[in-house]
Design a protein around this motif. Structure first.
Motif, PDB file in Angstrom:
ATOM      1  N   GLN A 318      24.132 -15.465 192.258  1.00 22.68           N
ATOM      2  CA  GLN A 318      24.640 -15.255 193.635  1.00 22.68           C
ATOM      3  C   GLN A 318      24.730 -13.769 193.975  1.00 22.68           C
ATOM      4  O   GLN A 318      24.384 -13.347 195.082  1.00 22.68           O
ATOM      5  CB  GLN A 318      26.024 -15.894 193.741  1.00 22.68           C
ATOM      6  CG  GLN A 318      26.584 -15.861 195.161  1.00 22.68           C
ATOM      7  CD  GLN A 318      28.017 -16.348 195.222  1.00 22.68           C
ATOM      8  OE1 GLN A 318      28.785 -16.142 194.267  1.00 22.68           O
ATOM      9  NE2 GLN A 318      28.386 -17.013 196.296  1.00 22.68           N
ATOM     10  N   ALA A 319      25.170 -12.926 193.023  1.00 29.72           N
ATOM     11  CA  ALA A 319      25.291 -11.478 193.279  1.00 29.72           C
ATOM     12  C   ALA A 319      23.935 -10.853 193.559  1.00 29.72           C
ATOM     13  O   ALA A 319      23.781  -9.990 194.439  1.00 29.72           O
ATOM     14  CB  ALA A 319      25.950 -10.798 192.075  1.00 29.72           C
ATOM     15  N   LYS A 320      22.889 -11.305 192.802  1.00 32.04           N
ATOM     16  CA  LYS A 320      21.547 -10.767 193.024  1.00 32.04           C
ATOM     17  C   LYS A 320      21.040 -11.110 194.418  1.00 32.04           C
ATOM     18  O   LYS A 320      20.442 -10.286 195.113  1.00 32.04           O
ATOM     19  CB  LYS A 320      20.607 -11.323 191.951  1.00 32.04           C
ATOM     20  CG  LYS A 320      19.233 -10.671 191.951  1.00 32.04           C
ATOM     21  CD  LYS A 320      18.391 -11.164 190.786  1.00 32.04           C
ATOM     22  CE  LYS A 320      17.038 -10.462 190.771  1.00 32.04           C
ATOM     23  NZ  LYS A 320      16.192 -10.952 189.649  1.00 32.04           N
ATOM     24  N   ILE A 321      21.306 -12.413 194.821  1.00 29.31           N
ATOM     25  CA  ILE A 321      20.894 -12.817 196.188  1.00 29.31           C
ATOM     26  C   ILE A 321      21.624 -11.976 197.234  1.00 29.31           C
ATOM     27  O   ILE A 321      21.036 -11.510 198.227  1.00 29.31           O
ATOM     28  CB  ILE A 321      21.158 -14.317 196.393  1.00 29.31           C
ATOM     29  CG1 ILE A 321      20.172 -15.132 195.548  1.00 29.31           C
ATOM     30  CG2 ILE A 321      21.038 -14.696 197.853  1.00 29.31           C
ATOM     31  CD1 ILE A 321      20.467 -16.612 195.509  1.00 29.31           C
ATOM     32  N   ARG A 325      19.977  -9.599 200.019  1.00 28.07           N
ATOM     33  CA  ARG A 325      20.232  -9.848 201.449  1.00 28.07           C
ATOM     34  C   ARG A 325      20.810  -8.582 202.139  1.00 28.07           C
ATOM     35  O   ARG A 325      20.477  -8.297 203.281  1.00 28.07           O
ATOM     36  CB  ARG A 325      21.197 -11.020 201.594  1.00 28.07           C
ATOM     37  CG  ARG A 325      20.517 -12.364 201.394  1.00 28.07           C
ATOM     38  CD  ARG A 325      21.505 -13.508 201.539  1.00 28.07           C
ATOM     39  NE  ARG A 325      20.843 -14.786 201.385  1.00 28.07           N
ATOM     40  CZ  ARG A 325      21.479 -15.966 201.323  1.00 28.07           C
ATOM     41  NH1 ARG A 325      22.807 -15.986 201.383  1.00 28.07           N
ATOM     42  NH2 ARG A 325      20.806 -17.094 201.178  1.00 28.07           N
ATOM     43  N   GLU A 326      21.699  -7.893 201.395  1.00 23.62           N
ATOM     44  CA  GLU A 326      22.244  -6.654 201.972  1.00 23.62           C
ATOM     45  C   GLU A 326      21.133  -5.638 202.226  1.00 23.62           C
ATOM     46  O   GLU A 326      21.093  -4.956 203.258  1.00 23.62           O
ATOM     47  CB  GLU A 326      23.291  -6.059 201.039  1.00 23.62           C
ATOM     48  CG  GLU A 326      24.615  -6.809 201.076  1.00 23.62           C
ATOM     49  CD  GLU A 326      25.624  -6.236 200.092  1.00 23.62           C
ATOM     50  OE1 GLU A 326      25.262  -5.250 199.394  1.00 23.62           O
ATOM     51  OE2 GLU A 326      26.756  -6.744 200.022  1.00 23.62           O
ATOM     52  N   PHE A 591      10.691  -5.255 204.483  1.00 21.46           N
ATOM     53  CA  PHE A 591      11.502  -6.434 204.829  1.00 21.46           C
ATOM     54  C   PHE A 591      10.820  -7.708 204.340  1.00 21.46           C
ATOM     55  O   PHE A 591      11.465  -8.615 203.794  1.00 21.46           O
ATOM     56  CB  PHE A 591      11.701  -6.477 206.358  1.00 21.46           C
ATOM     57  CG  PHE A 591      12.597  -7.605 206.806  1.00 21.46           C
ATOM     58  CD1 PHE A 591      13.975  -7.548 206.591  1.00 21.46           C
ATOM     59  CD2 PHE A 591      12.070  -8.732 207.416  1.00 21.46           C
ATOM     60  CE1 PHE A 591      14.797  -8.581 207.000  1.00 21.46           C
ATOM     61  CE2 PHE A 591      12.888  -9.756 207.826  1.00 21.46           C
ATOM     62  CZ  PHE A 591      14.250  -9.686 207.626  1.00 21.46           C
ATOM     63  N   ALA A 592       9.515  -7.820 204.482  1.00 24.03           N
ATOM     64  CA  ALA A 592       8.770  -9.006 204.024  1.00 24.03           C
ATOM     65  C   ALA A 592       8.858  -9.150 202.499  1.00 24.03           C
ATOM     66  O   ALA A 592       9.001 -10.260 201.952  1.00 24.03           O
ATOM     67  CB  ALA A 592       7.330  -8.896 204.469  1.00 24.03           C
ATOM     68  N   GLU A 597      11.261 -12.065 197.531  1.00 20.68           N
ATOM     69  CA  GLU A 597      11.986 -11.974 196.266  1.00 20.68           C
ATOM     70  C   GLU A 597      13.199 -12.901 196.274  1.00 20.68           C
ATOM     71  O   GLU A 597      13.543 -13.510 195.247  1.00 20.68           O
ATOM     72  CB  GLU A 597      12.411 -10.530 196.025  1.00 20.68           C
ATOM     73  CG  GLU A 597      12.965 -10.303 194.630  1.00 20.68           C
ATOM     74  CD  GLU A 597      13.273  -8.823 194.376  1.00 20.68           C
ATOM     75  OE1 GLU A 597      13.868  -8.518 193.333  1.00 20.68           O
ATOM     76  OE2 GLU A 597      12.897  -7.983 195.233  1.00 20.68           O
ATOM     77  N   ILE A 598      13.902 -13.022 197.435  1.00 23.22           N
ATOM     78  CA  ILE A 598      15.076 -13.918 197.534  1.00 23.22           C
ATOM     79  C   ILE A 598      14.675 -15.361 197.272  1.00 23.22           C
ATOM     80  O   ILE A 598      15.390 -16.149 196.639  1.00 23.22           O
ATOM     81  CB  ILE A 598      15.737 -13.752 198.918  1.00 23.22           C
ATOM     82  CG1 ILE A 598      16.445 -12.389 198.990  1.00 23.22           C
ATOM     83  CG2 ILE A 598      16.736 -14.850 199.202  1.00 23.22           C
ATOM     84  CD1 ILE A 598      16.926 -12.002 200.359  1.00 23.22           C
ATOM     85  N   LYS A 599      13.507 -15.759 197.759  1.00 22.61           N
ATOM     86  CA  LYS A 599      13.058 -17.152 197.600  1.00 22.61           C
ATOM     87  C   LYS A 599      12.782 -17.500 196.127  1.00 22.61           C
ATOM     88  O   LYS A 599      12.834 -18.683 195.739  1.00 22.61           O
ATOM     89  CB  LYS A 599      11.801 -17.381 198.437  1.00 22.61           C
ATOM     90  CG  LYS A 599      12.078 -17.394 199.935  1.00 22.61           C
ATOM     91  CD  LYS A 599      10.799 -17.605 200.726  1.00 22.61           C
ATOM     92  CE  LYS A 599      11.065 -17.614 202.217  1.00 22.61           C
ATOM     93  NZ  LYS A 599       9.827 -17.813 202.990  1.00 22.61           N
TER      94      LYS A 599
END
Length: 906
Positions: A318-321, A325-326, A591-592, A597-599
């Protein structure tokens, strides 16, 4: 004042060519010339430059404008003169303009080095006052004393007695005493005003002192009232003190009972102990139940450890996500900020383009408006040039006409001068022939006389033959003289008629020449205007060319800006312009990458939440298990606490009964204290009322005592005021005496009375020469009244062979001699007594009313007073007067104005 060099330009009959008249080398001057040629104008120029006044024109609306030479706009008079041993210079100039005329007045004095220093003040009025102060005489006094103006020789004699006294007052310098009299009168008014003020103040003081007895009576009554009220205050204060002591005893008893009640346990404390007992019992019961139902603590610890490890792994994901996101949000904010910045830049670019188009449009509009205005000015300028050129074409032959007129006028003038000289020669010949004819007649009578036939030349006795011979000879000579005289008499009227006609023709030609000169001046003015208008037209055309060039440049710039705006308005153009930014492209790529990476991260939020909830429950169960084991030691303490609280509640119930008895006792004390408070309040109100009344009485006593003190001081002040009033009355009497002494009926009247004998003696000395001791002047300063008493006056009476008569009863010639005598006497008095050192006597005409004997006597009188004046100036057109003076200033009128030349007669 002794005139030196006088310069005149454009003043009355004197034209634009400056005329210089030097009086310095001549002490007796006679101005000669025909009437209207400008003799009196010289004297008017002297009075105008010194006092700014001349003739009757001084009282006109535009006095100076009336003195201008015809057709001129600038007038100048310059005078050098001596006064009091110093050399002065005055210059007065007047310029007529379309607006307010320009006046200039300069006043200078020569220093020891021979150079002039300025005495000119800031204003013309101040400079004029300085000139009059230096001379010590004003215009009216000058023309009534040392200047016998043409037609005004009787100005002093015709004045009323009051006006004559005013003139003598100015001559004798009595204005100083008038000023002293005015100062004394002003001081007297101030003293009188102070006396009136003192009187009003003293009356007011007397009125106040009259009420002193009533004030003393009121003071005694007020003192008695104060003693009564002070006694009453003492009685009421004693009673009030007794009530306060009783109340203090009751308050102390009530406080003791209240302390006993306070020591007893309160209902709130009993209720608190009951609540504490109930709470302690519930805690003991809950702990007991948990101890009975709680599971094994070791199993709970193992299960909790497994659940915690699972939750830590989920939290890292969760912290990495959250971190990615930040970063994505930050990149997105940069993207939005950069996009907004580019859009703002685009909007600014569009605004600048549109503003440039608007500015170009406004500049074009202004240039167009200015171009139209310049076209109108150019049209007006062309019209003015055409008009000026038309006027100049009509004046083309003026120079030739002027040359022709000057040539013809010169020939005509020479011819006229020759004929005039011939006419004078003919007149002289005619007079000679008449005299010769009269002499022949006398000789013929002498020869033909029967008694004593002697020769009229050698006085020898004539024989009959000699008488016949002489008779024939005289007859032939008489015939010859009569023949010549008839020829001269026949030629003279014809020649005189021709001269009159030629003089008229000469005046016409001179007038035509003057018109031509004025027209040539007009031509010069037109040429100057044409030159200025041509320059104006050239400047307008240059400005028009500049405006057209500016319009072309602005139209090109406006077209380019409009094309740029049309291209940028298209959406595709705007989108393409925005995407051209390299920084914006880099932000989109980053941004892309973050989104991709989040996915790739495996994380389930619901599963994470369930794990966290399970961990919490396990921790809670572990805590309860630990608390239950720890609470076993507390259970015994809670049991002992419950037993103690039950015992205290039993004791509180017994002490409640004693508190009720104490409360009843307190109620009784409160009732007695309330009663005493009411009595104390009533007593305090009475005391306050008496004290208020005493305060009023004390104020009244203080006021009356102050009035007594003030009345004592007022009595002393009244004595001082009366003394000052008496002193002011003495000063007022002194000022009244001084005012009368310095006034017109005091010292001034005495000085005038002392001057009158001097005027009488001097006037009678001159009048005796003019009348052969047949007339005498009497000046009366006092006149008897019908009702008795006398009146101040200044009447002139003359005694001659016909008896005592008033001045108005004499003929013109006799009156002129009287006027002349009086004016010379006053002038000499002015030079002798007034301190003005008048050293110049001016006589303008006035001799026409005299016969030959009168003129001879006047001439002798002038020579007799010549030593009393540094300079004597005579203006006359009489032949008999001309021959009596050695220096002639001949005034002649030329085509451009009057001209003065000096001629010595020996």
């Amino acid at each position: 004042m002794i005139p030196g060099k006088l310069t005149i330009k454009n003043f009355l009959s004197y034209g634009p060519e400056p005329q210089e008249i030097n009086f310095s080398e001549h002490d007796l001057v006679c101005f000669i010339g025909r009437n209207g040629h400008g003799k009196s104008s010289v004297l008017d120029a002297i009075t105008w430059v010194l006092w700014g006044q001349a003739r009757k024109n001084s009282g006109a609306t535009k006095a100076d404008e009336g003195l201008l030479h015809s057709g001129q706009k600038n007038m100048l008079v310059h005078l050098d003169f001596q006064f009091g041993g110093k050399q002065y210079r005055v210059r007065r100039e007047y310029t007529k303009t379309f607006g307010k005329p320009v006046h200039v007045l300069d006043f200078e004095v020569m220093d020891d080095k021979g150079s002039y220093g300025s005495l000119t003040d800031k204003t013309i009025k101040a400079t004029q006052e300085k000139i009059e102060t230096t001379l010590g005489i004003d215009y009216e006094t000058f023309v009534n004393t040392s200047f016998l103006r043409q037609g005004n020789a009787d100005e002093f004699s015709r004045k009323s007695p009051k006006e004559r006294k005013q003139i003598l007052t100015r001559i004798l310098g009595l204005s100083y005493y008038e000023a002293l009299a005015q100062k004394a009168a002003d001081k007297g008014k101030i003293a009188n005003s102070k006396i009136a003020e003192f009187e009003a103040v003293c009356v007011s003081m007397d009125r106040e002192l009259g009420a002193a007895g009533e004030t003393e009576k009121l003071f005694i009554e007020a003192a008695k009232s104060r003693a009564t009220l002070e006694k009453k205050i003492k009685t009421v204060s004693t009673s009030n003190k007794k009530f306060e002591e009783q109340r203090a005893v009751l308050v102390r008893d009530r406080e003791i009972v209240e302390k006993e009640i306070a020591a007893a346990p309160k209902d709130t404390i009993v209720a608190a102990r009951r609540d504490e007992l109930s709470l302690t019992f519930r805690e003991w019961r809950n702990v007991h139940r948990q101890f009975v139902k709680s599971p094994s603590i070791d199993l709970l610890i193992v299960e909790r450890k497994k659940c915690a490890e699972t939750e830590v792994g989920m939290r890292k994901a969760q912290a990495k996500i959250f971190k990615l996101r930040e970063e994505g949000l930050a990149v997105k904010e940069k993207l939005q900020a950069r996009t907004a910045e580019r859009e703002k830049l685009f909007a600014k670019l569009m605004s600048e383009k549109k503003l440039a188009v608007k500015e170009h449009a406004l500049e074009l509009e202004a240039l167009n408006k200015k171009r139209n205005e310049l076209k109108i000015k150019l049209t007006d300028s062309n019209k003015n040039l055409e008009k000026l050129e038309g006027e100049l074409r009509g004046c083309g032959a003026l120079e030739k006409k002027q040359k022709d007129l000057l040539a013809g006028l010169e020939i005509f003038r020479k011819q006229f001068d020759k004929r005039r000289e011939f006419y004078h020669w003919i007149v002289q010949q005619g007079n000679t022939l008449k005299n010769s004819s009269s002499a022949l007649v006398h000789k013929t009578r002498a020869v033909n006389c029967d008694q004593g036939p002697t020769c009229p030349l050698c006085e020898q006795v004539l024989t009959a033959r000699r008488k016949i011979f002489l008779g024939d000879k005289f007859s032939k000579e008489e015939y010859f003289l009569l023949h010549r005289l008839r020829r001269v008499t026949k030629i003279m009227p014809r020649l005189k008629k021709i001269l009159i006609e030629q003089h008229k023709e000469l005046e016409v030609q001179m007038a035509e020449l003057e018109k031509t000169k004025l027209a040539l001046l007009r031509v010069q003015d037109l040429e100057k205007k044409k030159s200025e208008e041509t320059k104006n037209k050239t400047s307008i055309e240059l400005e028009l060319k500049k405006i057209v060039a500016s319009e072309i440049s602005l139209l090109k710039s406006n077209a380019a800006s409009t094309k740029d705006i049309d291209d940028l308005i298209l959406p595709a153009k705007k989108e393409a312009w925005l995407k051209e930014d390299e920084q914006l492209k880099a932000i989109n790529i980053k941004f892309a990458t973050l989104v991709k990476e989040i996915k790739t991260i495996d994380y389930n939020k619901n599963q994470h939440d369930a794990t966290v909830e399970q961990l919490k429950q396990l921790e809670s169960q572990c805590a309860i298990a630990k608390d239950t084991s720890a609470a076993k030691a507390e259970q015994m303490r809670r049991k002992n606490e419950i037993l103690r609280l039950c015992e205290e509640l039993k004791k509180s119930k017994a002490s409640g009964l004693a508190s009720k008895k104490a409360e009843e006792k307190i109620k009784k004390h409160n009732a007695e204290i309330t009663k005493l408070d009411s009595e104390i309040e009533t007593s305090s109100k009475n005391l306050a009322a008496v004290r208020s009344e005493l305060e009023k009485v004390l104020q009244e006593v203080g006021r009356l005592d102050g009035m007594r003190t003030r009345l004592v001081a007022l009595g002393k002040e009244l004595k001082e005021r009366r003394a000052e009033q008496s002193k002011e009355r003495e000063e007022l009497e002194g000022y009244e005496i001084l005012s009368q002494a310095y006034g017109k009926n005091g010292i001034q009247a005495l000085l005038i009375d002392s001057a009158i004998p001097e005027i009488e003696n001097e006037a009678n000395t001159i009048l005796a020469r003019l009348t052969g001791n047949r007339a005498q002047i009497f000046i009366e300063s006092l006149r008897g009244l019908k009702k008795g008493g006398v009146k101040e006056t200044l009447d002139i009476k003359i005694s001659d062979s016909a008896g005592m008569r008033q001045y108005e009863m004499f003929s013109g010639g006799e009156a002129f001699r009287i006027d002349f005598s009086l004016r010379i006497a006053i002038s000499k008095l002015l030079a002798r007594r007034a301190g003005t050192a008048l050293q110049t006597l001016v006589i303008d005409e006035g001799f026409g009313s005299q016969d030959e004997d009168g003129i001879l006597q006047l001439t002798e009188a002038l020579y007799s007073i010549r030593g009393d004046f540094e300079k004597v100036i005579i203006v006359s057109h009489l032949e008999s007067m001309k021959e009596a003076f050695p220096t002639h200033f001949i005034v002649e009128k030329g085509p451009l104005g009057s001209v003065v030349r000096i001629e010595q007669r020996g």
